[in-house]
Design a protein around this motif. Structure first.
Motif, PDB file in Angstrom:
ATOM      1  N   LEU A 125       0.900  -1.028  -0.049  1.00 31.76           N
ATOM      2  CA  LEU A 125       0.193   0.026  -0.157  1.00 31.76           C
ATOM      3  C   LEU A 125       0.901   1.226   0.008  1.00 31.76           C
ATOM      4  O   LEU A 125       2.236   1.249   0.323  1.00 31.76           O
ATOM      5  CB  LEU A 125      -1.059   0.070   1.005  1.00 31.76           C
ATOM      6  CG  LEU A 125      -1.936  -1.130   1.489  1.00 31.76           C
ATOM      7  CD1 LEU A 125      -2.718  -0.827   2.776  1.00 31.76           C
ATOM      8  CD2 LEU A 125      -2.724  -1.402   0.364  1.00 31.76           C
ATOM      9  N   GLY A 126       0.187   2.416  -0.542  1.00 30.37           N
ATOM     10  CA  GLY A 126       1.088   3.702  -0.420  1.00 30.37           C
ATOM     11  C   GLY A 126       0.117   4.689  -0.682  1.00 30.37           C
ATOM     12  O   GLY A 126      -1.218   4.511  -1.033  1.00 30.37           O
ATOM     13  N   PRO A 127       0.641   6.002  -0.220  1.00 28.29           N
ATOM     14  CA  PRO A 127      -0.525   6.982  -0.548  1.00 28.29           C
ATOM     15  C   PRO A 127      -0.986   7.303  -1.734  1.00 28.29           C
ATOM     16  O   PRO A 127      -2.214   7.731  -2.080  1.00 28.29           O
ATOM     17  CB  PRO A 127       0.341   8.369   0.014  1.00 28.29           C
ATOM     18  CG  PRO A 127       1.641   7.817  -0.162  1.00 28.29           C
ATOM     19  CD  PRO A 127       1.741   6.587   0.275  1.00 28.29           C
ATOM     20  N   TRP A 128      -0.039   7.252  -2.828  1.00 26.36           N
ATOM     21  CA  TRP A 128      -0.341   7.422  -4.090  1.00 26.36           C
ATOM     22  C   TRP A 128      -0.620   6.240  -4.936  1.00 26.36           C
ATOM     23  O   TRP A 128      -0.410   6.041  -6.367  1.00 26.36           O
ATOM     24  CB  TRP A 128       0.633   8.312  -4.886  1.00 26.36           C
ATOM     25  CG  TRP A 128       1.177   9.500  -4.016  1.00 26.36           C
ATOM     26  CD1 TRP A 128       2.677   9.705  -3.722  1.00 26.36           C
ATOM     27  CD2 TRP A 128       0.546  10.388  -3.286  1.00 26.36           C
ATOM     28  NE1 TRP A 128       2.625  10.533  -2.793  1.00 26.36           N
ATOM     29  CE2 TRP A 128       1.306  11.131  -2.409  1.00 26.36           C
ATOM     30  CE3 TRP A 128      -0.681  10.527  -2.873  1.00 26.36           C
ATOM     31  CZ2 TRP A 128       1.157  12.246  -1.437  1.00 26.36           C
ATOM     32  CZ3 TRP A 128      -1.171  11.731  -2.185  1.00 26.36           C
ATOM     33  CH2 TRP A 128      -0.241  12.514  -1.644  1.00 26.36           C
ATOM     34  N   ASP A 134     -11.025  -6.052  -0.405  1.00 27.27           N
ATOM     35  CA  ASP A 134     -11.997  -6.568   0.414  1.00 27.27           C
ATOM     36  C   ASP A 134     -13.245  -5.168   0.366  1.00 27.27           C
ATOM     37  O   ASP A 134     -13.700  -5.030   1.525  1.00 27.27           O
ATOM     38  CB  ASP A 134     -11.659  -6.843   1.880  1.00 27.27           C
ATOM     39  CG  ASP A 134     -10.812  -8.166   1.828  1.00 27.27           C
ATOM     40  OD1 ASP A 134     -11.028  -8.905   1.074  1.00 27.27           O
ATOM     41  OD2 ASP A 134      -9.794  -8.074   2.790  1.00 27.27           O
ATOM     42  N   GLY A 135     -13.344  -4.868  -0.653  1.00 31.36           N
ATOM     43  CA  GLY A 135     -14.453  -3.896  -0.653  1.00 31.36           C
ATOM     44  C   GLY A 135     -13.830  -2.290  -0.140  1.00 31.36           C
ATOM     45  O   GLY A 135     -14.508  -1.188   0.069  1.00 31.36           O
ATOM     46  N   LYS A 136     -12.428  -2.100   0.079  1.00 34.51           N
ATOM     47  CA  LYS A 136     -11.859  -0.990   0.657  1.00 34.51           C
ATOM     48  C   LYS A 136     -10.862  -0.606  -0.387  1.00 34.51           C
ATOM     49  O   LYS A 136     -10.188  -1.180  -0.991  1.00 34.51           O
ATOM     50  CB  LYS A 136     -11.127  -1.195   1.915  1.00 34.51           C
ATOM     51  CG  LYS A 136     -12.204  -1.826   2.915  1.00 34.51           C
ATOM     52  CD  LYS A 136     -11.300  -2.132   4.275  1.00 34.51           C
ATOM     53  CE  LYS A 136     -12.301  -2.976   5.310  1.00 34.51           C
ATOM     54  NZ  LYS A 136     -11.562  -3.507   6.213  1.00 34.51           N
ATOM     55  N   LEU A 137     -11.274   0.896  -0.970  1.00 36.04           N
ATOM     56  CA  LEU A 137     -10.072   1.325  -1.760  1.00 36.04           C
ATOM     57  C   LEU A 137      -9.032   2.274  -0.949  1.00 36.04           C
ATOM     58  O   LEU A 137      -9.378   3.037  -0.327  1.00 36.04           O
ATOM     59  CB  LEU A 137     -10.967   2.345  -2.901  1.00 36.04           C
ATOM     60  CG  LEU A 137     -10.176   3.058  -3.710  1.00 36.04           C
ATOM     61  CD1 LEU A 137      -9.293   2.143  -4.632  1.00 36.04           C
ATOM     62  CD2 LEU A 137     -10.828   3.921  -4.557  1.00 36.04           C
ATOM     63  N   TYR A 138      -7.826   1.851  -0.873  1.00 38.59           N
ATOM     64  CA  TYR A 138      -6.902   2.396  -0.267  1.00 38.59           C
ATOM     65  C   TYR A 138      -6.095   3.641  -1.130  1.00 38.59           C
ATOM     66  O   TYR A 138      -5.993   3.475  -2.273  1.00 38.59           O
ATOM     67  CB  TYR A 138      -6.044   1.264   0.313  1.00 38.59           C
ATOM     68  CG  TYR A 138      -6.291   0.442   1.319  1.00 38.59           C
ATOM     69  CD1 TYR A 138      -5.888   0.470   2.662  1.00 38.59           C
ATOM     70  CD2 TYR A 138      -7.130  -0.972   0.850  1.00 38.59           C
ATOM     71  CE1 TYR A 138      -6.335  -0.141   3.715  1.00 38.59           C
ATOM     72  CE2 TYR A 138      -7.317  -1.919   1.887  1.00 38.59           C
ATOM     73  CZ  TYR A 138      -7.223  -1.399   3.459  1.00 38.59           C
ATOM     74  OH  TYR A 138      -7.524  -2.329   4.346  1.00 38.59           O
ATOM     75  N   GLY A 139      -5.632   4.544  -0.218  1.00 41.90           N
ATOM     76  CA  GLY A 139      -4.741   5.468  -0.767  1.00 41.90           C
ATOM     77  C   GLY A 139      -5.273   6.983  -0.175  1.00 41.90           C
ATOM     78  O   GLY A 139      -6.389   7.054   0.226  1.00 41.90           O
ATOM     79  N   ASN A 465      -2.663   4.033   5.494  1.00 38.17           N
ATOM     80  CA  ASN A 465      -3.620   2.944   5.183  1.00 38.17           C
ATOM     81  C   ASN A 465      -5.114   3.651   5.150  1.00 38.17           C
ATOM     82  O   ASN A 465      -5.934   2.986   5.381  1.00 38.17           O
ATOM     83  CB  ASN A 465      -3.514   1.716   6.287  1.00 38.17           C
ATOM     84  CG  ASN A 465      -1.972   1.354   6.448  1.00 38.17           C
ATOM     85  OD1 ASN A 465      -1.366   0.751   5.399  1.00 38.17           O
ATOM     86  ND2 ASN A 465      -1.632   1.116   7.594  1.00 38.17           N
ATOM     87  N   GLU A 466      -5.175   4.793   4.718  1.00 35.86           N
ATOM     88  CA  GLU A 466      -6.407   5.457   4.640  1.00 35.86           C
ATOM     89  C   GLU A 466      -7.146   4.621   3.508  1.00 35.86           C
ATOM     90  O   GLU A 466      -6.714   4.157   2.612  1.00 35.86           O
ATOM     91  CB  GLU A 466      -6.102   6.856   4.156  1.00 35.86           C
ATOM     92  CG  GLU A 466      -7.658   7.633   3.907  1.00 35.86           C
ATOM     93  CD  GLU A 466      -7.445   8.980   3.348  1.00 35.86           C
ATOM     94  OE1 GLU A 466      -8.387   9.446   2.614  1.00 35.86           O
ATOM     95  OE2 GLU A 466      -6.384   9.784   3.447  1.00 35.86           O
TER      96      GLU A 466
END
Length: 489
Positions: A125-128, A134-139, A465-466
């Motif tokens: 994972l990473g900010p950009w 699992d239904g979660k869009l990280y970034g 991990n937003e």
């Protein structure tokens, strides 16, 4: 659960099943890909990117959002990128009423600027780096709150596809919210005639107590930030030669902070930084605590293992924890200067120490007065006559207490929550700050407010991990559409 519960309170002509199905399809086919492109762009707010004009990232996300809006089949939709000299751009859109236009408008608010990267992102994972798991869009920025502009127009389009009459809708999407919204008021003044009679404000930049029901934000804390600096020497000196004679600048900082905060309990000391908590807010905090229980404090990523009961929060009482994060002041140190990295720390008494302070204030405390009081408190009678300076950041942010909701809105929100979540609407205060809310409350004192968002447990806005909880966002979009259609003419 993507299929809504059938409820006869839905506005005339609205089919909740079809509404949710269309919104689900739009999220999967249109919004998620748009947000993946958005997350990949490091459109940091001007406070974190002084070269934002030259870098062009803010302009890029605004142009991308504008092009997306223009591609949608909403009759009469007008989309503009507004640029006042020397200010960050604003994206403005207007969708004319599909019912008899009585002059009332729904104002839909969001922002496209982002917080900086932060450290600690999980592997992969990473900010950009947009990642769907699992239904979660990280970034960075998807949940806070790049999704707002896309969800807002999708709610409008969903109503129009069913021919459900709705009021005129205007969208105001800014790009310096994470810097304190200092550019927003000039745009509001410039747009006041075009905004018209704002009867309902829909703000999608807030949070949720859980992902099981619709949550309305009923208050926001204020914020004073600034830099506290202590200097005792003109240059560093050997600690063996000087310690015991020259006071530590770090110790003086600790001494000064003892004036502001009880270090043993974390309680902020000056009485002027408190206010009486309205009885209605106490009752709502009690109900929210009843719904959420220990999740109020267990939801944070405790290093000592909340799952095993070893965590020691400032209080385990859910109601008191709720009030602590919404209606009581709290101090945080969010940055430091003058401290070398551990690998470079020698036997030197440093000449200077500086802390970045973040003082959250109850909603009814005057933030500008608090900043002045804080400066006096920290600077007067400096220990050892050290050079002490507290420099408040510009644009202190006042808190916000929601106006009394009209019966129609209370009923519409509860009906929408029952319809799309099969649970009653919850009300919760938030510790964050949205400066626009007070500006709009002052400018449109008769408006009703629907302040909500997708920042639920562990979504971790501003941190590593937003994520955006996509299933919740789909239901929230449907709830917003139904509530808008309920605005009385």
């Amino acid at each position: 659960m993507d299929t809504p519960h059938i409820n006869m309170i839905a506005p005339v002509g609205l089919d909740p099943q079809q509404l949710q199905a269309f919104i689900n399809e739009q999220w999967d086919r249109e919004i998620v890909p748009a947000l993946e492109r958005y997350i990949a762009i490091p459109a940091k707010s001007p406070a974190f990117d002084p070269d934002w004009v030259r870098n062009g990232y803010i302009d890029q996300v605004v142009r991308d959002a504008a092009q997306w809006l223009e591609s949608r089949p909403v009759s009469g939709l007008k989309v503009e990128i507004l640029r006042l000299p020397g200010r960050t751009p604003v994206l403005f859109f207007e969708a004319p009423a599909t019912r008899q236009d009585d002059g009332q408008a729904v104002l839909m608010y969001g922002h496209l600027d982002k917080q900086p990267e932060f450290s600690g992102w999980r592997a992969g994972l990473g900010p950009w780096q947009p990642v769907m798991q699992d239904g979660k869009l990280y970034g960075r920025g998807g949940a806070d709150d790049g999704y707002a502009v896309y969800a807002s127009l999708t709610a409008i389009e969903a109503l129009d596809r069913q021919g459900v009459p709705r009021p005129r809708c205007v969208g105001l999407i800014e790009t310096c919210e994470e810097s304190g919204s200092y550019d927003l008021l000039p745009y509001i003044d410039a747009l006041r005639d075009r905004l018209g009679q704002v009867a309902l404000v829909v703000c999608l930049d807030s949070g949720a107590g859980n992902y099981d029901q619709l949550w309305m934000t009923n208050s926001l804390r204020g914020l004073v930030t600034g830099t506290l600096e202590v200097q005792v020497l003109d240059e560093g000196v050997h600690s063996g030669d000087s310690s015991g004679i020259v006071p530590s600048s770090f110790r003086i900082l600790r001494h000064l902070l003892d004036r502001l905060e009880d270090s043993g309990t974390g309680r902020v000391l000056p009485a002027s930084f408190y206010c009486d908590i309205p009885l209605e807010r106490q009752d709502q905090a009690h109900e929210a605590a009843r719904i959420l229980g220990d999740e109020v404090w267990q939801r944070f990523p405790w290093a000592c293992g909340a799952d095993h009961g070893f965590v020691l929060p400032m209080t385990r009482d859910p109601q008191q924890a709720m009030l602590n994060r919404t209606w009581r002041p709290a101090l945080s140190v969010t940055g430091a200067e003058g401290l070398p990295p551990l690998a470079s720390a020698g036997n030197v008494l440093r000449p200077r120490s500086a802390f970045k302070l973040s003082l959250r204030l109850p909603p009814l405390v005057d933030a500008a007065l608090a900043a002045q009081e804080l400066k006096t408190l920290l600077e007067q009678d400096a220990p050892y006559q050290a050079r002490v300076l507290f420099q408040p950041d510009p644009g202190v942010a006042g808190g916000w207490d929601a106006p009394q909701s009209a019966p129609w809105l209370t009923q519409a929100l509860d009906a929408a929550s029952q319809q799309y979540f099969d649970a009653p609407c919850g009300y919760i205060g938030q510790g964050g700050t949205i400066p626009l809310m007070n500006l709009l409350l002052q400018g449109f004192p008769q408006s009703q407010f629907m302040v909500c968002g997708v920042l639920g447990p562990k979504s971790n806005a501003h941190g590593p991990n937003e994520f955006l909880h996509v299933p919740y966002a789909k239901r929230l979009t449907a709830a917003v559409a139904q509530a808008m259609a309920g605005l009385p003419s």
